[in-house]
Design an enzyme around this catalytic site. Sequence first.
Site, PDB file in Angstrom:
ATOM      1  N   CYS A 113       0.935  -0.971   0.116  1.00  0.00           N
ATOM      2  CA  CYS A 113      -0.175  -0.087  -0.093  1.00  0.00           C
ATOM      3  C   CYS A 113       0.898   0.822   0.258  1.00  0.00           C
ATOM      4  CB  CYS A 113      -0.612  -0.082   0.965  1.00  0.00           C
ATOM      5  SG  CYS A 113      -2.129  -1.324   1.471  1.00  0.00           S
ATOM      6  N   HIS A 256      -3.142   7.221   2.192  1.00  0.00           N
ATOM      7  CA  HIS A 256      -3.466   5.789   1.710  1.00  0.00           C
ATOM      8  C   HIS A 256      -4.968   5.545   1.965  1.00  0.00           C
ATOM      9  CE1 HIS A 256      -4.219   1.410   0.839  1.00  0.00           C
ATOM     10  NE2 HIS A 256      -3.805   0.744   1.923  1.00  0.00           N
ATOM     11  N   ASN A 286     -10.116   0.372  -0.246  1.00  0.00           N
ATOM     12  CA  ASN A 286      -8.393   0.183  -0.434  1.00  0.00           C
ATOM     13  C   ASN A 286      -8.002  -0.772  -1.569  1.00  0.00           C
ATOM     14  OD1 ASN A 286      -5.877  -0.346   0.387  1.00  0.00           O
ATOM     15  ND2 ASN A 286      -6.375  -0.966   2.030  1.00  0.00           N
TER      16      ASN A 286
HETATM   17  N1  ACO Z   1     -19.264  -7.159   9.872  1.00  0.00           N
HETATM   18  C1  ACO Z   1     -19.231  -7.283  10.832  1.00  0.00           C
HETATM   19  N2  ACO Z   1     -18.659  -7.606  10.971  1.00  0.00           N
HETATM   20  C2  ACO Z   1     -18.083  -8.242  11.579  1.00  0.00           C
HETATM   21  C3  ACO Z   1     -16.767  -7.789  10.613  1.00  0.00           C
HETATM   22  C4  ACO Z   1     -17.846  -7.372   9.214  1.00  0.00           C
HETATM   23  N3  ACO Z   1     -17.188  -7.242   7.678  1.00  0.00           N
HETATM   24  N4  ACO Z   1     -15.231  -7.492  10.437  1.00  0.00           N
HETATM   25  C5  ACO Z   1     -15.614  -8.252  11.906  1.00  0.00           C
HETATM   26  N5  ACO Z   1     -16.821  -8.040  12.450  1.00  0.00           N
HETATM   27  C6  ACO Z   1     -16.793  -8.021  13.888  1.00  0.00           C
HETATM   28  C7  ACO Z   1     -16.209  -9.182  14.602  1.00  0.00           C
HETATM   29  O1  ACO Z   1     -16.002 -10.337  14.379  1.00  0.00           O
HETATM   30  C8  ACO Z   1     -16.145  -8.787  16.212  1.00  0.00           C
HETATM   31  O2  ACO Z   1     -17.346  -9.263  16.964  1.00  0.00           O
HETATM   32  P1  ACO Z   1     -16.978  -9.957  18.273  1.00  0.00           P
HETATM   33  O3  ACO Z   1     -17.073  -8.515  18.638  1.00  0.00           O
HETATM   34  O4  ACO Z   1     -18.329 -10.188  18.440  1.00  0.00           O
HETATM   35  O5  ACO Z   1     -16.075 -10.446  17.956  1.00  0.00           O
HETATM   36  C9  ACO Z   1     -16.608  -7.035  15.703  1.00  0.00           C
HETATM   37  O6  ACO Z   1     -16.774  -7.194  14.431  1.00  0.00           O
HETATM   38  C10 ACO Z   1     -15.309  -6.121  15.690  1.00  0.00           C
HETATM   39  O7  ACO Z   1     -14.221  -7.141  15.447  1.00  0.00           O
HETATM   40  P2  ACO Z   1     -12.737  -5.777  15.634  1.00  0.00           P
HETATM   41  O8  ACO Z   1     -12.178  -6.380  14.320  1.00  0.00           O
HETATM   42  O9  ACO Z   1     -12.570  -5.872  16.638  1.00  0.00           O
HETATM   43  O10 ACO Z   1     -12.893  -4.518  14.661  1.00  0.00           O
HETATM   44  P3  ACO Z   1     -12.674  -3.427  14.459  1.00  0.00           P
HETATM   45  O11 ACO Z   1     -13.375  -1.922  14.748  1.00  0.00           O
HETATM   46  O12 ACO Z   1     -10.942  -3.497  15.260  1.00  0.00           O
HETATM   47  O13 ACO Z   1     -12.591  -3.150  12.944  1.00  0.00           O
HETATM   48  C11 ACO Z   1     -11.067  -3.114  10.989  1.00  0.00           C
HETATM   49  C12 ACO Z   1     -11.882  -4.042  12.345  1.00  0.00           C
HETATM   50  C13 ACO Z   1     -11.985  -2.365  10.948  1.00  0.00           C
HETATM   51  C14 ACO Z   1     -10.393  -3.938  10.144  1.00  0.00           C
HETATM   52  C15 ACO Z   1      -9.537  -2.739  11.769  1.00  0.00           C
HETATM   53  O14 ACO Z   1      -9.155  -2.966  12.627  1.00  0.00           O
HETATM   54  C16 ACO Z   1      -8.707  -1.505  10.665  1.00  0.00           C
HETATM   55  O15 ACO Z   1      -9.262  -0.811  10.254  1.00  0.00           O
HETATM   56  N6  ACO Z   1      -7.708  -2.925  10.426  1.00  0.00           N
HETATM   57  C17 ACO Z   1      -7.085  -2.012   9.731  1.00  0.00           C
HETATM   58  C18 ACO Z   1      -6.511  -2.659   8.348  1.00  0.00           C
HETATM   59  C19 ACO Z   1      -6.754  -2.003   6.943  1.00  0.00           C
HETATM   60  O16 ACO Z   1      -6.133  -0.864   7.443  1.00  0.00           O
HETATM   61  N7  ACO Z   1      -5.570  -2.296   6.422  1.00  0.00           N
HETATM   62  C20 ACO Z   1      -5.201  -2.434   5.197  1.00  0.00           C
HETATM   63  C21 ACO Z   1      -4.227  -2.248   5.430  1.00  0.00           C
HETATM   64  S1  ACO Z   1      -3.402  -1.614   4.354  1.00  0.00           S
HETATM   65  C22 ACO Z   1      -2.673  -2.629   3.148  1.00  0.00           C
HETATM   66  O17 ACO Z   1      -1.386  -3.124   2.750  1.00  0.00           O
HETATM   67  C23 ACO Z   1      -3.232  -3.596   2.191  1.00  0.00           C
END
Ligand code: ACO
Length: 329
Positions: A113, A256, A286
């Site tokens: 990214c 990004h 993304n």
């Molecule tokens: N739909 C519904 N529920 C979901 C989903 C989904 N798509 N994904 C996760 N959940 C649920 C989980 O199961 C969890 O449920 P639980 O509490 O019952 O266990 C709850 O939502 C919270 O999950 P978290 O993983 O704690 O959610 P968080 O608020 O941390 O958000 C996210 C997750 C959006 C992925 C966040 O961690 C994030 O943005 N991380 C960075 C990701 C990113 O940007 N990656 C790309 C980098 S760039 C590259 O190099 C490719």
Amino acid sequence: MEAFIRSVGAYAPPRRMSNHELAEFVDTSHEWIYSHTGISYRHIAEPDQAASDLAVPAAHRALEAAGMTADELDLVLVATSTPDYIGLPSTACVVQHAIGATSAGAMDVMAVCSGFVYALETARAFVKAGSARHVLVVGTEVYSKIMDWTDRNTCVLFGDGAGAVIVSPQTEEGAKSAVVDSILRSDGSGAESLFRPCGGTRCAYIPGQTPDSELALQMNGRKVYIFAVRAVVDTINEMLKRNNLTFSDIRYFVPHQANRRIIEAAAKRLEIPSEQFYLNMDEYANTSAASIPLALDEMNAKGVLKRGDAVITIGFGAGLTYGANLIVW
Ligand code: ACO
């Protein structure tokens, strides 16, 4: 000779998938995706479209905007982590041939990214050194083909697209415009926070044995989130400090486009109004190395970016890699 961005172009595949459509086959909802990421749509490549097929129209648009033909290019740089082929040949060579860049060298830049930020700095270095005059830099990705579409932790976040710029030596025409400075950083201790476990030489693909999920992208979302916020804060602070600038000197920060919450958290820590960050993940999700040039093209087309505006791009992603470019548009 200083280098500047002479033109920009982009291409996104027409197929547009909403969160609602995604929720028909993945256990998720529009409300969850939008509230956690700021994403509503993503564009998805056709089954026969590879990364180079998105890169070529983006490159043609950038060349047309520059008033140049492909045979004037000295170098083709393609930033991608979803190449046409695994390892060889480079996607850059496929693009070079398709556009007719008959006098150009070609190579891929792999910084995921942060790929566009790295490739832009590479282009600038070639132009400044006099090793190349005109360089095509393309960020292109087809993440839809490396997703585990049953894994809601990852498949809701990504999309496909391409963006391209032409980098040329500064001339009268671009007298004020320049790629002024870049920061490139990495932290390989986080290599397995965001990766495709198998299919390379670490865990080679064995037909009938390698599970499909091990060939797809896997991510520790929490870990990447914490890294990403710190990366955005640290690179912006360093870039402003070493160029004696404050945030009010910058027309736009172009990060990004991974997740709106990452950017809002970073903006809050930096005490920079979040409106100063240009965001379009709502439409494209993304798109990894394509996300910054896709945003630059959109800003240019809307007239949001004008010659002479100062812009800081910020990349962060798998590797882990991060970095920034200070650009006078
Ligand atoms: N739909 C519904 N529920 C979901 C989903 C989904 N798509 N994904 C996760 N959940 C649920 C989980 O199961 C969890 O449920 P639980 O509490 O019952 O266990 C709850 O939502 C919270 O999950 P978290 O993983 O704690 O959610 P968080 O608020 O941390 O958000 C996210 C997750 C959006 C992925 C966040 O961690 C994030 O943005 N991380 C960075 C990701 C990113 O940007 N990656 C790309 C980098 S760039 C590259 O190099 C490719």
